[in-house]
Scaffold this motif. Structure first.
Motif, PDB file in Angstrom:
ATOM      1  N   ALA A 111       0.849  -1.195   0.000  1.00 34.51           N
ATOM      2  CA  ALA A 111       0.000   0.000   0.000  1.00 34.51           C
ATOM      3  C   ALA A 111       0.886   1.248   0.000  1.00 34.51           C
ATOM      4  CB  ALA A 111      -0.915  -0.002   1.212  1.00 34.51           C
ATOM      5  N   ASP A 112       0.446   2.273  -0.740  1.00 32.81           N
ATOM      6  CA  ASP A 112       1.216   3.508  -0.856  1.00 32.81           C
ATOM      7  C   ASP A 112       0.829   4.539   0.202  1.00 32.81           C
ATOM      8  OD1 ASP A 112       2.608   2.965  -3.516  1.00 32.81           O
ATOM      9  OD2 ASP A 112       0.509   2.688  -4.071  1.00 32.81           O
ATOM     10  N   GLY A 113      -0.382   4.425   0.714  1.00 30.18           N
ATOM     11  CA  GLY A 113      -0.863   5.381   1.706  1.00 30.18           C
ATOM     12  C   GLY A 113      -1.833   4.710   2.653  1.00 30.18           C
ATOM     13  N   ILE A 114      -1.988   5.283   3.836  1.00 26.62           N
ATOM     14  CA  ILE A 114      -2.935   4.741   4.813  1.00 26.62           C
ATOM     15  C   ILE A 114      -3.726   5.881   5.425  1.00 26.62           C
ATOM     16  CG2 ILE A 114      -1.755   2.591   5.390  1.00 26.62           C
ATOM     17  CD1 ILE A 114      -0.375   4.012   7.674  1.00 26.62           C
ATOM     18  N   HIS A 115      -4.969   5.582   5.804  1.00 26.48           N
ATOM     19  CA  HIS A 115      -5.870   6.569   6.390  1.00 26.48           C
ATOM     20  C   HIS A 115      -6.017   6.285   7.880  1.00 26.48           C
ATOM     21  CE1 HIS A 115      -8.083   7.133   2.247  1.00 26.48           C
ATOM     22  NE2 HIS A 115      -6.762   7.252   2.168  1.00 26.48           N
ATOM     23  N   LEU A 116      -5.869   7.317   8.706  1.00 29.03           N
ATOM     24  CA  LEU A 116      -5.887   7.171  10.156  1.00 29.03           C
ATOM     25  C   LEU A 116      -6.690   8.299  10.778  1.00 29.03           C
ATOM     26  CD1 LEU A 116      -2.029   6.566  10.470  1.00 29.03           C
ATOM     27  CD2 LEU A 116      -3.797   4.790  10.359  1.00 29.03           C
ATOM     28  N   THR A 117      -7.036   8.153  12.055  1.00 32.47           N
ATOM     29  CA  THR A 117      -7.690   9.245  12.787  1.00 32.47           C
ATOM     30  C   THR A 117      -7.046   9.388  14.158  1.00 32.47           C
ATOM     31  OG1 THR A 117      -9.405   7.829  13.772  1.00 32.47           O
ATOM     32  CG2 THR A 117      -9.937   8.897  11.674  1.00 32.47           C
ATOM     33  N   LEU A 118      -7.070  10.598  14.683  1.00 30.38           N
ATOM     34  CA  LEU A 118      -6.615  10.839  16.049  1.00 30.38           C
ATOM     35  C   LEU A 118      -7.516  10.102  17.027  1.00 30.38           C
ATOM     36  CD1 LEU A 118      -5.863  14.607  15.610  1.00 30.38           C
ATOM     37  CD2 LEU A 118      -4.193  12.956  16.475  1.00 30.38           C
ATOM     38  N   ASN A 119      -6.899   9.394  17.962  1.00 34.62           N
ATOM     39  CA  ASN A 119      -7.617   8.664  19.024  1.00 34.62           C
ATOM     40  C   ASN A 119      -8.507   7.553  18.480  1.00 34.62           C
ATOM     41  OD1 ASN A 119      -6.382  10.597  20.626  1.00 34.62           O
ATOM     42  ND2 ASN A 119      -8.211  11.872  20.756  1.00 34.62           N
ATOM     43  N   GLY A 120      -8.323   7.184  17.198  1.00 31.96           N
ATOM     44  CA  GLY A 120      -9.137   6.119  16.612  1.00 31.96           C
ATOM     45  C   GLY A 120     -10.589   6.502  16.451  1.00 31.96           C
ATOM     46  N   MET A 121     -10.869   7.812  16.343  1.00 30.29           N
ATOM     47  CA  MET A 121     -12.250   8.260  16.192  1.00 30.29           C
ATOM     48  C   MET A 121     -12.837   7.755  14.879  1.00 30.29           C
ATOM     49  SD  MET A 121     -11.901  12.185  17.545  1.00 30.29           S
ATOM     50  CE  MET A 121     -13.629  12.560  17.186  1.00 30.29           C
ATOM     51  N   GLY A 122     -14.172   7.668  14.823  1.00 26.96           N
ATOM     52  CA  GLY A 122     -14.855   7.226  13.613  1.00 26.96           C
ATOM     53  C   GLY A 122     -16.140   6.511  13.948  1.00 26.96           C
ATOM     54  N   GLU A 123     -16.878   6.159  12.917  1.00 27.49           N
ATOM     55  CA  GLU A 123     -18.151   5.465  13.121  1.00 27.49           C
ATOM     56  C   GLU A 123     -17.956   4.125  13.818  1.00 27.49           C
ATOM     57  OE1 GLU A 123     -21.739   6.178  10.231  1.00 27.49           O
ATOM     58  OE2 GLU A 123     -20.004   5.626   9.058  1.00 27.49           O
ATOM     59  N   ARG A 124     -18.957   3.726  14.559  1.00 28.66           N
ATOM     60  CA  ARG A 124     -18.990   2.445  15.271  1.00 28.66           C
ATOM     61  C   ARG A 124     -17.760   2.294  16.171  1.00 28.66           C
ATOM     62  NH1 ARG A 124     -19.396   1.379  10.029  1.00 28.66           N
ATOM     63  NH2 ARG A 124     -17.544   0.042  10.133  1.00 28.66           N
ATOM     64  N   ALA A 125     -16.874   1.347  15.867  1.00 24.75           N
ATOM     65  CA  ALA A 125     -15.673   1.142  16.689  1.00 24.75           C
ATOM     66  C   ALA A 125     -14.515   2.029  16.252  1.00 24.75           C
ATOM     67  CB  ALA A 125     -15.248  -0.327  16.634  1.00 24.75           C
ATOM     68  N   GLY A 126     -14.757   2.888  15.272  1.00 26.60           N
ATOM     69  CA  GLY A 126     -13.749   3.857  14.870  1.00 26.60           C
ATOM     70  C   GLY A 126     -12.806   3.362  13.792  1.00 26.60           C
ATOM     71  N   ASN A 127     -11.822   4.206  13.490  1.00 22.42           N
ATOM     72  CA  ASN A 127     -10.825   3.943  12.459  1.00 22.42           C
ATOM     73  C   ASN A 127      -9.499   3.534  13.082  1.00 22.42           C
ATOM     74  OD1 ASN A 127     -12.944   5.520  11.258  1.00 22.42           O
ATOM     75  ND2 ASN A 127     -11.602   5.999   9.563  1.00 22.42           N
ATOM     76  N   ALA A 128      -8.543   3.186  12.242  1.00 22.94           N
ATOM     77  CA  ALA A 128      -7.202   2.880  12.741  1.00 22.94           C
ATOM     78  C   ALA A 128      -6.627   4.121  13.416  1.00 22.94           C
ATOM     79  CB  ALA A 128      -6.312   2.432  11.592  1.00 22.94           C
ATOM     80  N   PRO A 129      -6.124   3.995  14.659  1.00 18.97           N
ATOM     81  CA  PRO A 129      -5.653   5.157  15.417  1.00 18.97           C
ATOM     82  C   PRO A 129      -4.266   5.615  14.964  1.00 18.97           C
ATOM     83  CG  PRO A 129      -5.452   3.163  16.733  1.00 18.97           C
ATOM     84  CD  PRO A 129      -6.128   2.767  15.460  1.00 18.97           C
ATOM     85  N   LEU A 130      -4.141   6.904  14.775  1.00 19.59           N
ATOM     86  CA  LEU A 130      -2.907   7.500  14.272  1.00 19.59           C
ATOM     87  C   LEU A 130      -1.698   7.157  15.143  1.00 19.59           C
ATOM     88  CD1 LEU A 130      -1.466   9.545  12.347  1.00 19.59           C
ATOM     89  CD2 LEU A 130      -2.106  11.333  13.974  1.00 19.59           C
ATOM     90  N   ALA A 131      -1.785   7.396  16.441  1.00 18.95           N
ATOM     91  CA  ALA A 131      -0.614   7.232  17.313  1.00 18.95           C
ATOM     92  C   ALA A 131      -0.110   5.794  17.309  1.00 18.95           C
ATOM     93  CB  ALA A 131      -0.969   7.671  18.735  1.00 18.95           C
ATOM     94  N   SER A 132      -1.016   4.836  17.413  1.00 23.69           N
ATOM     95  CA  SER A 132      -0.604   3.424  17.455  1.00 23.69           C
ATOM     96  C   SER A 132       0.060   3.001  16.155  1.00 23.69           C
ATOM     97  CB  SER A 132      -1.822   2.532  17.727  1.00 23.69           C
ATOM     98  OG  SER A 132      -2.394   2.835  18.974  1.00 23.69           O
ATOM     99  N   VAL A 133      -0.530   3.398  15.033  1.00 20.81           N
ATOM    100  CA  VAL A 133       0.012   2.992  13.734  1.00 20.81           C
ATOM    101  C   VAL A 133       1.394   3.597  13.503  1.00 20.81           C
ATOM    102  CG1 VAL A 133      -0.279   3.199  11.232  1.00 20.81           C
ATOM    103  CG2 VAL A 133      -2.218   2.529  12.667  1.00 20.81           C
ATOM    104  N   ILE A 134       1.570   4.861  13.858  1.00 21.19           N
ATOM    105  CA  ILE A 134       2.874   5.496  13.664  1.00 21.19           C
ATOM    106  C   ILE A 134       3.937   4.787  14.497  1.00 21.19           C
ATOM    107  CG2 ILE A 134       4.195   7.618  13.983  1.00 21.19           C
ATOM    108  CD1 ILE A 134       2.189   7.545  11.583  1.00 21.19           C
ATOM    109  N   ALA A 135       3.608   4.443  15.741  1.00 23.18           N
ATOM    110  CA  ALA A 135       4.564   3.720  16.590  1.00 23.18           C
ATOM    111  C   ALA A 135       4.901   2.357  16.002  1.00 23.18           C
ATOM    112  CB  ALA A 135       3.995   3.571  18.002  1.00 23.18           C
ATOM    113  N   VAL A 136       3.903   1.657  15.490  1.00 19.55           N
ATOM    114  CA  VAL A 136       4.124   0.333  14.887  1.00 19.55           C
ATOM    115  C   VAL A 136       5.029   0.447  13.664  1.00 19.55           C
ATOM    116  CG1 VAL A 136       2.972  -1.470  13.548  1.00 19.55           C
ATOM    117  CG2 VAL A 136       2.050  -0.804  15.761  1.00 19.55           C
TER     118      VAL A 136
END
Length: 507
Positions: free
Chosen positions: A225-250
């Protein structure tokens, strides 16, 4: 070997705002947009859906005006729709230059929601793309429900990709709209697409319904994948989106061949600001940004940290602009307390440290969290006990009922002799003092001193469960003196201060 660079697109202001009960004001959106691009160094931000409301239009216009003036306009994106150009006109008025066009990425959505054939859908998409191009608007395309499309209608997905490969589209965005993918599927589906279309740019957009979004993002990156979509604090509908901080650390810790531009050190402060703006509270155990994730509670862990950092991993709090904390409570050992004392610039000898440890454990049974700010109060309380314990308040009953005078029943031991008394007063503590006076009047031991000042303090930043220090100033015929009491209950802390006074005056 050069690292492969991955684009980070943050969609907190669009997909994240779809969190139930969250709505950012125009000024909040602008503030967050600035922080994402300037402070966190995010590559792209998706800030809104077209055609939502007049307020949303003004919020977008504020962001695009600022972005244009500061050369960020190409990094600001808006979700649009296949609507015969209505979204395009909205974007033109709002000053936006990049559209993320929402299309159908599964045959199920195409047939049952649009009730159209693939050719009809593709033709309408082509018209919107051409209209955007005429107005110098760049197009990225979302394949909504792509994950289920790959599972159940793969031929349709590849027919769609073949069509898009011939269009003037910059990015193709592959969302796991319902958060149903496993890590293995994320890898295999994207690898299959990447292998067939190596020249196209693909973004992956993960949702967290099964709590696998971070793993899915990791596998998507491995697959190409060339790009990924994330949100601060994993915000988003239902259970939310992939969380920015966790993904960057990983990415930084487990994908050594991948490079991202995000400034780790600002992740926590920006996350906390978004928590304040959104009212969407960060769970205390949320990785990287949660309140407790850099807090050691067990004494053995604090001791290990003093001995070659035995309980540290690569997630050092300083990376994220934070500090490690050592919790104080019933699980505390001397090592936890010593760590907190060091931060406060305090030192205790072994005997005093033992006394303070015992007191913290005792308080921890009553109050779940004992903070570093509580520590000076506890030390003062413990080390103030320089007297021989001749008087002990064994038990008491405090009553306060509407329409009735408060009353107290007290049982105490004086020089080994038990006494019990009931009294009323203007408040619970006044009733307690009246009962004590009656006992001392009957025993002819001594005259109680006069209470001349009563002060209550709680540590700064505390809440309703805070430790409470009561400082009482007494006056007898000889002098004035003070005693302190400490407890999570204000009346009980006053009783403890009074117990100290009784020990001081009793022969």
């Amino acid at each position: 070997m050069a690292k492969r660079r991955i684009e980070i697109m943050d969609t907190t202001l669009r997909d994240g705002e779809q969190t139930s009960g969250v709505s950012f004001s125009a000024s909040e959106k602008l503030t967050i947009a600035k922080l994402l691009l300037e402070e966190l160094k995010i590559d792209r931000i998706e800030i809104a859906s077209a055609r939502v409301s007049e307020g949303e239009f003004q919020a977008v216009k504020n962001v695009t005006n600022w972005a244009t003036q500061n050369n960020y306009i190409d990094a600001v994106e808006v979700l649009t729709f296949v609507d015969k150009g209505v979204s395009i006109q909205w974007m033109i008025k709002a000053g936006a230059k990049v559209q993320n066009l929402l299309t159908k990425g599964s045959l199920n959505h195409l047939i049952h929601q649009l009730k159209k054939t693939s050719n009809q859908h593709f033709k309408e998409i082509e018209e919107v793309i051409n209209q955007a191009k005429e107005h110098d608007i760049e197009t990225n395309v979302y394949l909504e429900d792509w994950s289920n499309g790959m599972r159940n209608s793969k031929d349709y997905v590849f027919e769609f990709l073949e069509f898009l490969s011939a269009q003037p589209v910059k990015r193709i965005m592959l969302p796991d709209t319902l958060g149903v993918l496993t890590p293995r599927e994320s890898f295999e589906f994207i690898l299959e697409i990447r292998s067939k279309y190596p020249q196209l740019h693909f973004d992956f957009h993960a949702h967290n319904d099964y709590d696998m979004s971070v793993s899915n993002v990791m596998e998507a990156i491995k697959a190409g994948a060339d790009g990924i979509h994330l949100t601060l604090n994993g915000m988003g509908e239902r259970a939310g989106n992939a969380p920015l901080a966790s993904v960057i650390a990983v990415i930084n810790d487990f994908l050594p061949d991948i490079k991202v531009n995000v400034n780790e050190k600002s992740l926590y402060t920006v996350s906390k600001l978004v928590e304040t703006f959104s009212g969407f509270m960060i769970p205390a155990n949320k990785p990287i940004v949660g309140a407790n994730v850099f807090t050691q509670t067990a004494g053995i862990h604090a001791d290990g940290d003093n001995k070659k950092n035995l309980y540290f991993n690569d997630l050092m709090p300083e990376r994220f602009g934070r500090k490690r904390k050592y919790a104080l409570g019933k699980s505390s050992g001397k090592a936890n307390i010593q760590k907190n004392l060091q931060e406060l610039g305090l030192q205790l000898n072994d005997e005093d440290l033992k006394k303070v440890t015992e007191r913290i454990i005792e308080l921890g049974d009553k109050k779940q969290v004992v903070t570093k700010e509580d520590l000076p109060y506890i030390i003062s309380d413990v080390l103030d006990r320089t007297y021989e314990e001749k008087v002990k308040v064994n038990s008491y009953v405090l009553t306060h009922s509407k329409g009735l005078r408060p009353s107290t029943t007290v049982a105490l031991t004086i020089n080994g002799e038990a006494h019990e008394q009931n009294a009323q007063g203007d408040g619970q503590f006044d009733a307690f003092m009246n009962a004590i006076r009656e006992i001392y009047k009957k025993t002819h031991l001594t005259t109680l001193p006069e209470l001349i000042d009563y002060a209550v303090r709680i540590p700064p930043g505390s809440h309703s469960d805070a430790l409470c220090e009561t400082i009482i100033t007494w006056k007898n015929s000889e002098k004035e003196f003070k005693t302190r009491g400490l407890d999570s209950d204000q009346t009980v802390s006053a009783i403890k201060a009074t117990e100290k006074m009784l020990n001081i005056i009793t022969n």
